[in-house]
Design an enzyme around this catalytic site. Sequence first.
Site, PDB file in Angstrom:
ATOM      1  N   CYS A 313      60.263 -21.784 -46.825  1.00 35.30           N
ATOM      2  CA  CYS A 313      60.017 -21.162 -45.519  1.00 35.30           C
ATOM      3  C   CYS A 313      58.637 -21.431 -44.930  1.00 35.30           C
ATOM      4  O   CYS A 313      58.552 -21.743 -43.733  1.00 35.30           O
ATOM      5  CB  CYS A 313      60.328 -19.672 -45.542  1.00 35.30           C
ATOM      6  SG  CYS A 313      60.201 -18.894 -47.133  1.00 35.30           S
ATOM      7  N   ARG A 342      59.929 -23.068 -59.627  1.00 38.03           N
ATOM      8  CA  ARG A 342      59.537 -21.694 -59.915  1.00 38.03           C
ATOM      9  C   ARG A 342      59.375 -21.528 -61.402  1.00 38.03           C
ATOM     10  O   ARG A 342      60.162 -22.052 -62.179  1.00 38.03           O
ATOM     11  CB  ARG A 342      60.603 -20.715 -59.413  1.00 38.03           C
ATOM     12  CG  ARG A 342      60.778 -20.816 -57.918  1.00 38.03           C
ATOM     13  CD  ARG A 342      61.803 -19.856 -57.426  1.00 38.03           C
ATOM     14  NE  ARG A 342      61.980 -20.044 -55.990  1.00 38.03           N
ATOM     15  CZ  ARG A 342      62.886 -19.397 -55.263  1.00 38.03           C
ATOM     16  NH1 ARG A 342      63.681 -18.524 -55.843  1.00 38.03           N
ATOM     17  NH2 ARG A 342      62.977 -19.620 -53.979  1.00 38.03           N
ATOM     18  N   GLN A 360      67.618 -26.153 -52.823  1.00 33.30           N
ATOM     19  CA  GLN A 360      68.402 -25.201 -52.038  1.00 33.30           C
ATOM     20  C   GLN A 360      68.974 -25.876 -50.795  1.00 33.30           C
ATOM     21  O   GLN A 360      68.318 -26.736 -50.218  1.00 33.30           O
ATOM     22  CB  GLN A 360      67.502 -24.053 -51.577  1.00 33.30           C
ATOM     23  CG  GLN A 360      66.869 -23.292 -52.703  1.00 33.30           C
ATOM     24  CD  GLN A 360      65.875 -22.274 -52.173  1.00 33.30           C
ATOM     25  OE1 GLN A 360      64.908 -22.632 -51.531  1.00 33.30           O
ATOM     26  NE2 GLN A 360      66.129 -21.011 -52.442  1.00 33.30           N
ATOM     27  N   ASP A 362      68.809 -25.035 -47.842  1.00 35.47           N
ATOM     28  CA  ASP A 362      68.018 -24.008 -47.174  1.00 35.47           C
ATOM     29  C   ASP A 362      67.968 -24.242 -45.673  1.00 35.47           C
ATOM     30  O   ASP A 362      68.049 -25.383 -45.215  1.00 35.47           O
ATOM     31  CB  ASP A 362      66.591 -24.063 -47.743  1.00 35.47           C
ATOM     32  CG  ASP A 362      65.888 -22.722 -47.655  1.00 35.47           C
ATOM     33  OD1 ASP A 362      66.485 -21.775 -47.105  1.00 35.47           O
ATOM     34  OD2 ASP A 362      64.748 -22.639 -48.142  1.00 35.47           O
ATOM     35  N   HIS A 364      66.106 -22.221 -41.998  1.00 35.60           N
ATOM     36  CA  HIS A 364      65.433 -21.092 -41.373  1.00 35.60           C
ATOM     37  C   HIS A 364      65.668 -21.143 -39.882  1.00 35.60           C
ATOM     38  O   HIS A 364      65.508 -22.179 -39.256  1.00 35.60           O
ATOM     39  CB  HIS A 364      63.940 -21.116 -41.703  1.00 35.60           C
ATOM     40  CG  HIS A 364      63.694 -20.898 -43.157  1.00 35.60           C
ATOM     41  ND1 HIS A 364      63.572 -21.936 -44.053  1.00 35.60           N
ATOM     42  CD2 HIS A 364      63.616 -19.753 -43.884  1.00 35.60           C
ATOM     43  CE1 HIS A 364      63.408 -21.437 -45.262  1.00 35.60           C
ATOM     44  NE2 HIS A 364      63.431 -20.130 -45.204  1.00 35.60           N
ATOM     45  N   LYS A 442      69.966  -7.738 -45.788  1.00 33.69           N
ATOM     46  CA  LYS A 442      70.500  -9.063 -46.062  1.00 33.69           C
ATOM     47  C   LYS A 442      71.989  -8.985 -46.304  1.00 33.69           C
ATOM     48  O   LYS A 442      72.547  -7.913 -46.572  1.00 33.69           O
ATOM     49  CB  LYS A 442      69.800  -9.677 -47.270  1.00 33.69           C
ATOM     50  CG  LYS A 442      69.994  -8.871 -48.544  1.00 33.69           C
ATOM     51  CD  LYS A 442      69.411  -9.588 -49.751  1.00 33.69           C
ATOM     52  CE  LYS A 442      69.693  -8.786 -51.015  1.00 33.69           C
ATOM     53  NZ  LYS A 442      69.435  -9.526 -52.240  1.00 33.69           N
ATOM     54  N   HIS A 488      66.609 -16.343 -42.966  1.00 31.35           N
ATOM     55  CA  HIS A 488      66.621 -17.278 -44.087  1.00 31.35           C
ATOM     56  C   HIS A 488      68.065 -17.386 -44.531  1.00 31.35           C
ATOM     57  O   HIS A 488      68.715 -16.365 -44.711  1.00 31.35           O
ATOM     58  CB  HIS A 488      65.848 -16.734 -45.285  1.00 31.35           C
ATOM     59  CG  HIS A 488      64.455 -16.271 -44.987  1.00 31.35           C
ATOM     60  ND1 HIS A 488      63.363 -16.902 -45.494  1.00 31.35           N
ATOM     61  CD2 HIS A 488      63.988 -15.232 -44.263  1.00 31.35           C
ATOM     62  CE1 HIS A 488      62.265 -16.266 -45.101  1.00 31.35           C
ATOM     63  NE2 HIS A 488      62.622 -15.253 -44.347  1.00 31.35           N
TER      64      HIS A 488
END
Length: 613
Positions: A313, A342, A360, A362, A364, A442, A488
């Site tokens: 992000c 991570r 991911q 991913d 945004h 979420k 997200h």
Amino acid sequence: MCHPDPCHPEPVEGRHGVPCHPERSDRRERSRRTGSMADVIDDRRPSLPELRHTAAHVLAYAVQDLFPEAKPTIGPAIENGFYYDFDRESPFTPEDLERLERRMAEIVKADYPMTGRVVTRQEAIDAFAGNPYKVELARDIPDAEPITLYTIGEFTDLCRGGHADSTGAIRAFKLMSVAGAYWRGDEHNPMLQRIYGTAWHDRAELDAHLARLEEAQARDHRKLGAELDLFSIEEQAGGGLVFWHPKGAVIRGIIENFIREGLRERGYQPVVTPHVVSERLYEISGHLENFGENMFGPIEVEGQTFRLKPMNCPGHILIYESKLRSYRDLPIRYSEFGTVYRFERSGVLHGLTRVRGFTQDDAHLFCMPEQLQHEFEQTVEEARRLMDAFGFTDMQYVLSRRAEKDRTETDEIAEDAIRKALESNNLPYDVDEGGGAFYGPKLDINVHDAIGRSWQLGTVQVDFVLPARFGLKYRGSDSQDHRPVMIHRALAGSLERFFGILIEHYGGAFPAWLAPIQVVVTAISQDQNAYAREVTARLEGAGFRVTLDESNEKLGYKIRHWKTQKVPYILVTGKQEVVDGTVNVNQRGVDEKRNISVESFVEELRKTIEAKQ
RNA sequence: GCCGACGUAGCUCAACGGUAGAGCAAUCGCUUCGUAAGCGAUAGGUUAUCGGUUCAAAUCCGAUCGUCGGCUCCA
């Protein structure tokens, strides 16, 4: 996605506690008191949680007999069974478990009645004078609750209740494993010795449970990953880091392309951001502060400190704020197959589902609050398209709300948007009160796999915090600056995890459109090799993933080999096929063999693949 | 990270103080075969790593690394 839970969710199935129901306990007691007809009906067999909770007592009884020095602590019923934690110098060995099992069988056979009585707090504390754990528990019971002791035979335990009437109700049980576990789950507390067991109403249920465990083992993606040469995790490289082998990478490519196509159709713009960036970025985003212990350590270069990217992000935010945005530009949707790293403690790494580096799907979105609902609808629709294509037909949505005390005005807007998005699509959903992230509500998307296990895959989260931290804005129609809202979203979650679940879902037998090898061509004897080569070339020309097996083996051997590799189609070419210009089709899961022309086969497989089957 | 179990050939395992072995896979022959394992030969190991005990260690002890089962369930 910006926060840890979406990407590494635990399977929903697994270790969830099953609460005891005091109101349903102690039927024998009540029966004796009232003696009414209703109690005869009430004298049904115990519920599984009651049965298992009773089995935990029986285990503790057996431990008391065989290992009197072990101090019992807690022993609840859990999904599929029960456990009991003991404080003891040395851990229990597998041989100890066998002895305990035998002693438990005697206790069950003796059919001791479970009797309970209410005591005062002081009585309870006195009763467990030598056991600091029980004393602590007794002290912590709220005043409003009765304190009860339950006895079977020579064993009395401090317990809330919720049992079978007697130990004889446990018709089928088995001790499964030993493990260390911290007192009250806190690693600062002493480590206790936990014994896990499973218990069922009868032998058949127990056997079925054990068979399910075996089935799950046969589908284990770590085992299949090696057998089918899909991926590996290399000791030399370090734990939790995944090497995608060619066959795994084929499937990953298909997943990526599928997702990419959907993103393009829905107006997402692909972006690419660096894997290593200045630590300063994560100070601004707050990740260093909130997520720092999950980040890899600092990397010093020329006096500057860098960090491996744990989330995508902040990078996307930098692109957003690289120029002035107008309300006319919104929503802006940035997508990236973003690889993040991570730090996970070594003990929690697990195959593809818990790793240290992963990618991911991913994205945004930067939008105005009034655009939230539409974006959610689009996202949910896209999630359905994805899950559907990969065979997860049974989806479940969970709306996680922030706890009442933290809820803000913006949360109401966001929640409202999520609810409307689900309701307008007639999608039922569960609500998890207080399960929301600290920055907003979420939506989690769960799926059930082929053997009924539930997994959390995608998450869509609303975020008002990061836009504020970065001071994001857009110029509104009123010429004033306004703050955008961020969404997200990752639908597959992490490609590694998604792949792992996919392997288990299909048990490694991927449908043709996903199979790394779609077709194997092989001749009966070497005489027909030229024809087999010709057929292979035509299939390759049609764009299929084909392997030609020219090995000097008997047909049965080759069939067995490719069957164990779970290839969907094996085409056999013998004398007859050469003459007729056909192939003999051995299709996975289909008993009859058929002879068809190469053209027909090409046509058939093309349709199958187009239908994503 | 913590507790426990386990690391022997590519894989599955044996040998449990006294010369490291089998099956499968691999390679090379022979066989030319009709739908889940033809036959034979060859090659393959500093027994995870490092240190210790012993005349002698895969085996016993310690450390390290890795894998596996657990470590938010609350009497």
